[in-house]
Design an enzyme around this catalytic site. Structure first.
Site, short mmCIF file in Angstrom:
data_model
loop_
_atom_site.label_atom_id
_atom_site.label_comp_id
_atom_site.label_asym_id
_atom_site.label_seq_id
_atom_site.Cartn_x
_atom_site.Cartn_y
_atom_site.Cartn_z
N ASP A 1 39.55 33.49 45.51
CA ASP A 1 38.90 34.60 44.80
C ASP A 1 39.41 35.89 45.40
O ASP A 1 39.79 35.93 46.59
CB ASP A 1 37.38 34.56 44.97
CG ASP A 1 36.96 35.18 46.31
OD1 ASP A 1 37.10 34.48 47.33
OD2 ASP A 1 36.57 36.36 46.34
N CYS B 1 54.51 37.25 29.29
CA CYS B 1 53.05 37.05 29.38
C CYS B 1 52.45 36.99 27.97
O CYS B 1 52.81 37.77 27.10
CB CYS B 1 52.42 38.20 30.17
SG CYS B 1 50.63 38.09 30.30
ZN LIG Z 1 49.93 40.29 30.04
#
Ligand SMILES: [Zn+2]
Length: 372
Positions: free
Chosen positions: A265, A303
């Protein structure tokens, strides 16, 4: 140990492992990165957006929620899952780290810690029993023992803190009553090999549901962090999940997974987003740079996040220049998506028995961008 939780090992590639952690609020595929929702919200992101990104575990902070709005209020509103509308697995820390780093410590004794609120200066006291009581009221799936975080290089302090942490962990095990929550122990001991070993062996011998490694990513070198992991992880029971607390840079995730860590985390992706910094698998990109002002490309053309599917670098830079809130949201979505994608890629590589090559290629390319 709680019967409502179990770790299922799917594949192992060297020390790296892929698995599933079964919890009452759903399954967590591991290795996993957990975004941090300090105040019961991941800053500038809705739960629906987190879900869309594929987040399966969200962390929230006991210290902050205890001070504001208070654990009783959260319990009255149906618990943390309902309060913040996150129906999936959640984890709360014990408050220890913030008490020792953020609040003004007034007194530490064998029983607990007295501290001054960073919000209004009021005085408070946390003990192991109080931390567990607050975490039971908040109701996260995974809760943590109350521990003392010592500066990593102070030998005498670490020896003393470790004794207290061990005594407090024992009291946390006794204080916990909810069967639908998993309690994780925390290995401490700074950068000292013998202290870490002692702490790991003791923690591994106790009926915790999972094991965490604390006190790292607090100023020690990468080599020191790796040495601690090399000492501690082999001593942890393979049938329980391992959680490296507060660690979340891409290279730290890959190095941790390579040593057998399952859960991470960090506030890094959202904090960087608020400072106009986009994370990619090749390094960071400063989105305020004038070079982006007429760039029609997404932050990262590999992405598939909402931000990169829809928005140009030019638009994001414009939002930052105009001080629009959406800039933080869009970069946060991209940054969290990037870390979730990285742990997914690691998981696939472990399952397909090619993690060592994947990790080597990733680490040799990281921070050496071939593109602008
Ligand atoms: Zn992205």
């Amino acid at each position: 140990m709680s019967e409502h939780f179990s770790y299922e090992l799917i594949a192992r590639d060297g020390p790296a492992r892929a698995g599933v952690y079964h919890t009452p609020h759903g399954d967590i595929p591991t290795p996993i990165f957990a975004p941090v929702g300090t105040q019961a919200t991941v800053k500038s992101i809705t739960p629906a957006q987190l879900h869309e990104m594929g987040a399966s575990l969200v962390l929230s902070n006991t210290y902050h929620l205890y001070l504001r709005p208070g654990a009783e209020l959260v319990a009255e509103m149906g618990g943390l899952h309902k309060f913040m509308q996150w129906p999936n697995p959640m984890l709360t820390d014990s408050g220890g780290f913030q008490v020792f780093s953020l609040a003004g410590i007034r007194k530490i004794d064998a029983d607990g810690a007295t501290f001054k609120s960073h919000i209004d200066g009021s005085m408070h006291r946390l003990t192991p029993e109080k931390s567990i009581d607050i975490q039971q009221k908040l109701g996260a799936d995974i809760i943590m023992v109350f521990d003392e975080c010592a500066p990593p290089r102070d030998r005498a302090y670490n020896e003393q803190a470790l004794e207290r942490t061990t005594a407090w962990a024992r009291r946390c095990l006794e204080a916990k009553t909810r069967a639908d929550q998993a309690l994780f122990g925390i290995v401490q001991g700074g950068i000292f090999d013998d202290l870490r070993k002692k702490s790991a062996e003791w923690t591994a011998s106790q009926p915790f549901d999972g094991l965490a490694i604390g006190g790292l990513s607090v100023g020690e070198s990468k080599e020191e962090m790796h040495a601690v992991l090399d000492t501690v992880v082999p001593l942890l029971p393979p049938e329980k999940p391992r959680y490296l607390m507060g660690v979340g840079s891409p290279e730290d995730l890959v190095n941790g997974i390579a040593r057998g860590i399952d859960i991470f985390d960090c506030v890094l992706p959202t904090r960087l987003a608020r400072h106009q910094s986009a994370m990619t698998l090749r390094g960071r990109v400063n989105m305020l740079n004038a070079i982006h002002s007429r760039d029609p490309r997404p932050i990262d053309d590999t992405c598939e996040c909402y931000t990169c599917t829809n928005f140009s670098r030019a638009y994001i830079r414009h939002l930052i220049s105009a001080r629009e809130m959406l800039a933080s949201t869009l970069i946060s979505i991209h940054n969290i998506s990037t870390l979730l994608r990285l742990v997914r890629l690691c998981r696939e590589a472990i399952i397909e028995q090619r993690f060592e090559v994947f990790a080597h290629d990733f680490l040799s390319q990281y921070n050496h961008p071939k593109q602008k």
